[in-house]
Write a protein that holds these residues in place. Structure first.
Motif, mmCIF file in Angstrom:
data_model
loop_
_atom_site.group_PDB
_atom_site.id
_atom_site.type_symbol
_atom_site.label_atom_id
_atom_site.label_comp_id
_atom_site.label_asym_id
_atom_site.label_seq_id
_atom_site.Cartn_x
_atom_site.Cartn_y
_atom_site.Cartn_z
ATOM 1 N N LYS A 120 30.261 27.317 -15.993
ATOM 2 C CA LYS A 120 30.997 28.342 -16.733
ATOM 3 C C LYS A 120 30.965 27.988 -18.223
ATOM 4 O O LYS A 120 31.251 26.849 -18.597
ATOM 5 C CB LYS A 120 32.441 28.425 -16.240
ATOM 6 C CG LYS A 120 33.233 29.571 -16.867
ATOM 7 C CD LYS A 120 34.649 29.623 -16.325
ATOM 8 C CE LYS A 120 34.723 30.238 -14.959
ATOM 9 N NZ LYS A 120 34.489 31.706 -14.973
ATOM 10 N N VAL A 138 32.654 28.117 -21.621
ATOM 11 C CA VAL A 138 34.049 28.262 -22.030
ATOM 12 C C VAL A 138 34.188 27.999 -23.523
ATOM 13 O O VAL A 138 33.662 27.012 -24.043
ATOM 14 C CB VAL A 138 34.956 27.273 -21.253
ATOM 15 C CG1 VAL A 138 36.405 27.400 -21.710
ATOM 16 C CG2 VAL A 138 34.849 27.509 -19.758
ATOM 17 N N GLU A 139 34.918 28.873 -24.212
ATOM 18 C CA GLU A 139 35.232 28.655 -25.623
ATOM 19 C C GLU A 139 36.542 27.864 -25.680
ATOM 20 O O GLU A 139 37.608 28.402 -25.395
ATOM 21 C CB GLU A 139 35.382 29.986 -26.361
ATOM 22 C CG GLU A 139 35.584 29.821 -27.858
ATOM 23 C CD GLU A 139 35.655 31.153 -28.597
ATOM 24 O OE1 GLU A 139 35.308 31.181 -29.787
ATOM 25 O OE2 GLU A 139 36.068 32.159 -27.976
ATOM 26 N N ILE A 140 36.458 26.579 -26.027
ATOM 27 C CA ILE A 140 37.648 25.721 -25.988
ATOM 28 C C ILE A 140 38.393 25.694 -27.315
ATOM 29 O O ILE A 140 39.515 25.200 -27.387
ATOM 30 C CB ILE A 140 37.292 24.269 -25.585
ATOM 31 C CG1 ILE A 140 36.272 23.664 -26.555
ATOM 32 C CG2 ILE A 140 36.830 24.195 -24.161
ATOM 33 C CD1 ILE A 140 36.093 22.176 -26.396
ATOM 34 N N TYR A 144 32.130 25.792 -27.993
ATOM 35 C CA TYR A 144 31.880 26.068 -26.582
ATOM 36 C C TYR A 144 31.508 24.795 -25.809
ATOM 37 O O TYR A 144 30.886 23.885 -26.356
ATOM 38 C CB TYR A 144 30.721 27.060 -26.419
ATOM 39 C CG TYR A 144 30.947 28.413 -27.048
ATOM 40 C CD1 TYR A 144 31.498 29.457 -26.314
ATOM 41 C CD2 TYR A 144 30.594 28.650 -28.375
ATOM 42 C CE1 TYR A 144 31.692 30.715 -26.887
ATOM 43 C CE2 TYR A 144 30.789 29.892 -28.965
ATOM 44 C CZ TYR A 144 31.336 30.925 -28.216
ATOM 45 O OH TYR A 144 31.525 32.148 -28.786
ATOM 46 N N ASN A 192 31.769 25.641 -12.519
ATOM 47 C CA ASN A 192 32.374 26.931 -12.233
ATOM 48 C C ASN A 192 33.642 26.745 -11.407
ATOM 49 O O ASN A 192 33.599 26.322 -10.264
ATOM 50 C CB ASN A 192 31.379 27.825 -11.481
ATOM 51 C CG ASN A 192 31.843 29.266 -11.429
ATOM 52 O OD1 ASN A 192 33.028 29.555 -11.497
ATOM 53 N ND2 ASN A 192 30.888 30.171 -11.322
ATOM 54 N N LEU A 226 40.359 21.448 -18.338
ATOM 55 C CA LEU A 226 39.558 22.372 -17.537
ATOM 56 C C LEU A 226 38.902 21.705 -16.331
ATOM 57 O O LEU A 226 38.743 22.326 -15.287
ATOM 58 C CB LEU A 226 38.464 23.001 -18.415
ATOM 59 C CG LEU A 226 38.928 24.071 -19.409
ATOM 60 C CD1 LEU A 226 37.836 24.345 -20.424
ATOM 61 C CD2 LEU A 226 39.301 25.347 -18.683
ATOM 62 N N GLY A 251 43.155 27.035 -15.345
ATOM 63 C CA GLY A 251 41.930 26.482 -14.771
ATOM 64 C C GLY A 251 42.219 25.545 -13.620
ATOM 65 O O GLY A 251 41.587 25.566 -12.578
#
Length: 272
Positions: free
Chosen positions: A113, A115-117, A124, A129, A227, A263
């Motif tokens: 996945k 993800v913009e953290i 990113y 996933n 996450l 998450g």
């Protein structure tokens, strides 16, 4: 002879200054890239796609996917500025479409996945996933020494309420015969791994404590750990270590099985 030595020193100083200026210039260029980049509108993306062939869009998407995978090997986050500057380049008008297609590729092909953290710096990372039950997070069950080291550090932080002074980490590692003051055969410079590598990878945050003299630092979980790491698994690990029921740590048990990040809640429910 003295004149030659002074000339050599002058040249070395000049070279050092040039390198610093280049490094500073590179950072400034990336910041400028971020400052001047405006997210294209839906209509702009559509017009951009009309000017390109399907093969061109697919090729650029594949290049972006490879770039992310290369960075992910070292768990290095990717900033939007560097992505636009080095990879997307002339295709910036369809940037949202490229990211959307790349994200779909990661999910469908790699089980990852995107993800913009960090929404402010547009940073990113790739994580397993969270909706795929068969895939476990890389830190849930340590399979190599460095991952095991990270797992121990995260465990200490979690059990102590989420933030600890760095000295507590070094004291704990010494008990495990990992002396931060000595070079370790597996990890090398342990302090550097914890305070530099794990921090760059966004597993940890290493922050100076204000108004301390001498200067002190604290360590806490980073956004990637939130996450990827299951607090329930950490509590199980601690329970096995102390031969106690994980429920005996009431506060931690409640946090691990109740008040979790979205998450983590998704991961926990998928693993039941």
């Amino acid at each position: 002879m003295a004149q030659r030595k002074r000339l050599s020193q002058h040249n070395n100083t000049q070279t050092s200054s040039q390198l610093k200026r280049r490094s500073s210039s590179s950072l400034t260029q990336d910041e400028d890239e971020e400052a001047t980049f405006t997210q294209p509108s839906t209509s702009q993306v559509q017009r951009g796609l009309e000017k390109l062939s399907q093969a061109q869009v697919d090729q650029k998407t594949a290049e972006v996917v490879q770039y992310f995978l290369m960075k992910d090997q070292k768990k290095v986050p990717v900033r939007r500025a560097e992505l636009v500057k080095y990879m997307v380049k002339d295709y910036r008008t369809i940037y949202p479409e490229i990211i959307k297609r790349a994200a779909r590729t990661f999910e469908q092909v790699f089980g990852l996945k995107l993800v913009e953290i960090d929404p402010k710096q547009h940073m990113y990372i790739l994580v397993n996933n969270l909706e795929t039950p068969a895939r476990a997070g890389p830190v849930e069950c340590p399979t190599n020494p460095k991952t095991g080291l990270l797992f121990v550090v995260l465990s200490v932080i979690f059990m102590k309420g989420g933030i600890v002074k760095e000295n507590l980490i070094w004291h704990t590692l010494k008990k495990l015969r990992v002396d931060p003051g000595q070079k370790h055969e597996e990890f090398g410079d342990v302090k550097k791994v914890v305070t530099d590598e794990f921090v760059r990878q966004k597993y940890l945050e290493y922050l100076r404590i204000p108004h301390t003299e001498p200067v002190e630092y604290e360590i806490r979980w980073g956004p990637r750990a939130d996450l990827e790491v299951s607090k329930a698994k950490i509590l199980e690990f601690i329970g096995q270590l102390h031969e106690q029921d994980p429920r005996s740590w009431t506060q931690q048990y409640r946090e691990a099985h109740g008040t979790q990040t979205p998450g983590q809640a998704s991961r926990s429910s998928s693993q039941r």
